[in-house]
Design an enzyme around this catalytic site. Structure first.
Site, PDB file in Angstrom:
ATOM      1  N   ARG A  94       1.086  -1.030   0.103  1.00  0.00           N
ATOM      2  CA  ARG A  94       0.295   0.059   0.189  1.00  0.00           C
ATOM      3  C   ARG A  94       0.568   0.887  -0.099  1.00  0.00           C
ATOM      4  O   ARG A  94       1.848   1.804   1.427  1.00  0.00           O
ATOM      5  CB  ARG A  94      -1.282   0.037   1.437  1.00  0.00           C
ATOM      6  N   ASP A 111      -3.658   2.448  14.363  1.00  0.00           N
ATOM      7  CA  ASP A 111      -3.013   3.377  13.203  1.00  0.00           C
ATOM      8  C   ASP A 111      -3.427   5.318  13.125  1.00  0.00           C
ATOM      9  O   ASP A 111      -3.736   5.037  13.664  1.00  0.00           O
ATOM     10  CB  ASP A 111      -2.478   3.141  12.247  1.00  0.00           C
TER      11      ASP A 111
END
Length: 572
Positions: free
Chosen positions: A186, A472
């Protein structure tokens, strides 16, 4: 020819001067202002840098236009408009087209583990028993020069099967098993720049750096070793419109042409993690139809995007973040619509993240947490999802068991879980106001998590275990924007704070008290040594700002940028 025999100088965040002796060999118009390192030079070859610079030059104006379109959409929403289906693309939504067939190498994606591109993490994740590992340059990584470049080195070694890690503290060497998860990568979102590399005097677009260097160095070995003739495979984050998917499709086509591989070799899953993108699922798949392997419910960022999209709508305030789960009607509708859309187009519909981490010192609490994970995964697989995400290797067996028990030997549910009733979901279903209480504890938790995450991010960690969950940037964003929203509209609290309105005075007191709690929890020495005080100031500023910043990390990015002299990347 590389310049040698002179010093290059830079300053670390702690103020320590660093000295190097070499510079990178780069093409005309490119400057590399990150620290020189011999391992990094394996990635920053002249040919690789030229490829990435060509991507930047060809697509920068289209990227700039796409970001301007985001700003225009935000202005409309702030003026009272609501996201919705585009009448101009109705023919795409109602068409009978399908995406290219899913490559056999990634037909089975029942459980995917995610994590940053750190060396030990990559080895453990690939060995975890998951079907896929998504190596993350985005929300789980603090994008310092060191982290980004070491991540590229680590992935190159992983693709070639040579990666290892010596944990000196445990005197243990980590290596890859014979059987490993399939690797997806990603890159960062469109909005994040890469300040350490300048192309024609402007910062490189972060995602082009992440994609470009990884693809350039690994496509050939990846297709042979992991992809079964396809790949590399990617996850694409933070899209808001199909025009952004079209840019990615063109980037993939250019990369395939450069490499001399077949069109459609590169495959990507798009995270539907913004509210506007929920109304563009068909259009996004249509743009990427030769390069697509599905969509994913990026539910944490989706919640963040709901607040950001409706920042000027006081009638759409979120309840405590722990109450905004997939049983909320707007969240369930989003999941059902995604499954129906993907399966209608012949690709994977991936579920959301299980962020729990094992609770080692409390077996009862650990069992309760694992039970919640299993119930969430049962909901996903029965709804029709083809796979799910987990943040920790310890969750893989439980998640895999749930999907195997419900799917048997089938690698996915693309042909069997059509969910035709989702065809009737309306704009109102996707926009229904969330329900639940707003409490003092919710305000405190947001503050505590946001500050601790930001403190870790500033010191190089983008994936942080807090209160038995892996946090996160997406979950930190929820904390930030929810605090901002409650402050902006003077929310009246429920529960223990019944009747109290959220004000700056109240919030400043909460920050002070939660900072004291964090100091007790982490210890005074670690607190004073870390970036907690700086993070507290930054987080407070963002929560009380008159205008909501689009991204927490974009606002504080310059705090982790370390520039070296221009001549460190010159050529003789």
């Amino acid at each position: 020819m590389i310049m040698e025999g002179f010093g290059t100088y830079g300053t670390t965040p702690g103020g320590r001067r660093q000295v190097g002796v070499q510079g990178y060999d780069v093409p005309e118009g490119v400057e590399i202002r990150g620290r020189y390192d011999g391992e990094f030079a394996r990635i920053l070859t002249r040919e690789a840098v030229q490829f990435v610079a060509e991507l930047q030059r060809e697509f920068r104006n289209r990227i700039r236009y796409a970001l301007e379109c985001r700003k225009e959409a935000k202005r409309r929403y702030n003026d009272g408009a609501l996201p919705g289906f585009d009448p101009a693309t109705k023919y795409i939504r109602e068409g009978d087209w399908v995406c290219a067939a899913v490559p056999p190498a990634v037909a089975d994606r029942k459980v995917e583990i995610t994590g940053p591109v750190e060396r030990k993490m990559i080895i453990n994740a690939l060995n975890s028993g998951a079907k896929v590992f998504m190596a993350d340059f985005e929300d789980a990584l603090s994008p310092s020069w060191e982290n980004l470049m070491r991540g590229q080195v680590n992935l190159k070694d992983a693709v070639n099967g040579t990666i290892s890690f010596h944990d000196k503290a445990r005197n243990r060497v980590y290596k890859l098993n014979d059987q490993t998860a399939k690797l997806f990568v990603r890159p960062r979102g469109w909005h994040l720049p890469e300040a350490h590399i300048l192309v024609d005097g402007e910062p490189l677009t972060g995602c082009l750096m992440d994609f470009g260097f990884y693809f350039f160095h690994n496509y050939e070995a990846f297709r042979r070793i992991q992809g079964g003739g396809f790949g590399p495979f990617f996850y694409l984050p933070k899209m808001e419109h199909s025009r952004e998917a079209k840019i990615w499709n063109c980037i993939f086509e250019k990369a395939e042409k450069m490499a001399g591989i077949e069109r459609g070799s590169i495959r990507a899953t798009v995270l539907i993690e913004t509210l506007p993108a929920a109304f563009q699922m068909d259009e996004i798949l249509h743009e990427l139809r030769d390069h697509s392997v599905g969509l994913n419910c990026g539910r944490w960022d989706y919640i963040f995007s709901y607040v950001k999209t409706f920042q000027a709508h006081p009638d759409r305030l979120l309840p405590d973040r722990v109450l905004v789960g997939m049983t909320q009607h707007f969240m369930k509708s989003y999941s059902d619509r995604l499954i129906w859309t993907c399966h209608r187009r012949g690709v994977h519909a991936m579920g959301g993240m299980a962020a729990q981490i094992p609770i080692k010192d409390d077996p009862a609490a650990n069992e309760a947490a694992l039970d919640l994970v299993k119930k969430d995964k049962q909901r996903e697989v029965r709804a029709g999802h083809d796979g799910t995400w987990a943040a920790h290797p310890g969750l893989i067996p439980a998640c895999l068991e749930v999907f195997n028990n419900n799917m048997g030997n089938s690698p996915n549910q693309i042909q069997t879980a059509k969910r035709e009733e989702a065809a009737n979901l309306t704009e109102e279903d996707l926009l229904q106001r969330p329900r639940g209480v707003r409490t003092m504890e919710g305000l405190r938790l947001n503050t505590r998590v946001g500050i601790q995450y930001l403190a870790a991010w500033l010191t190089g960690s983008g994936s942080v275990p807090l209160y038995n969950l892996m946090e996160d940037a997406a979950t930190a964003e929820i904390s930030r924007v929810q605090n901002w929203q409650w402050l902006r509209y003077g929310v009246e609290l429920d529960g223990d704070g019944l009747g109290v309105r959220v004000s700056k005075e109240l919030f400043f007191r909460v920050v002070e008290e939660e900072m004291a709690r964090v100091e007790r929890e982490v210890g005074k020495a670690r607190f004073n040594k870390g970036m907690f005080k700086e993070a507290g100031k930054m987080f407070t500023r963002q929560c009380t700002a008159p205008t909501l910043d689009d991204f927490l990390t974009l606002d504080v990015y310059n705090n982790i940028v370390v520039h070296y002299p221009k001549f460190a990347s010159s050529r003789l």
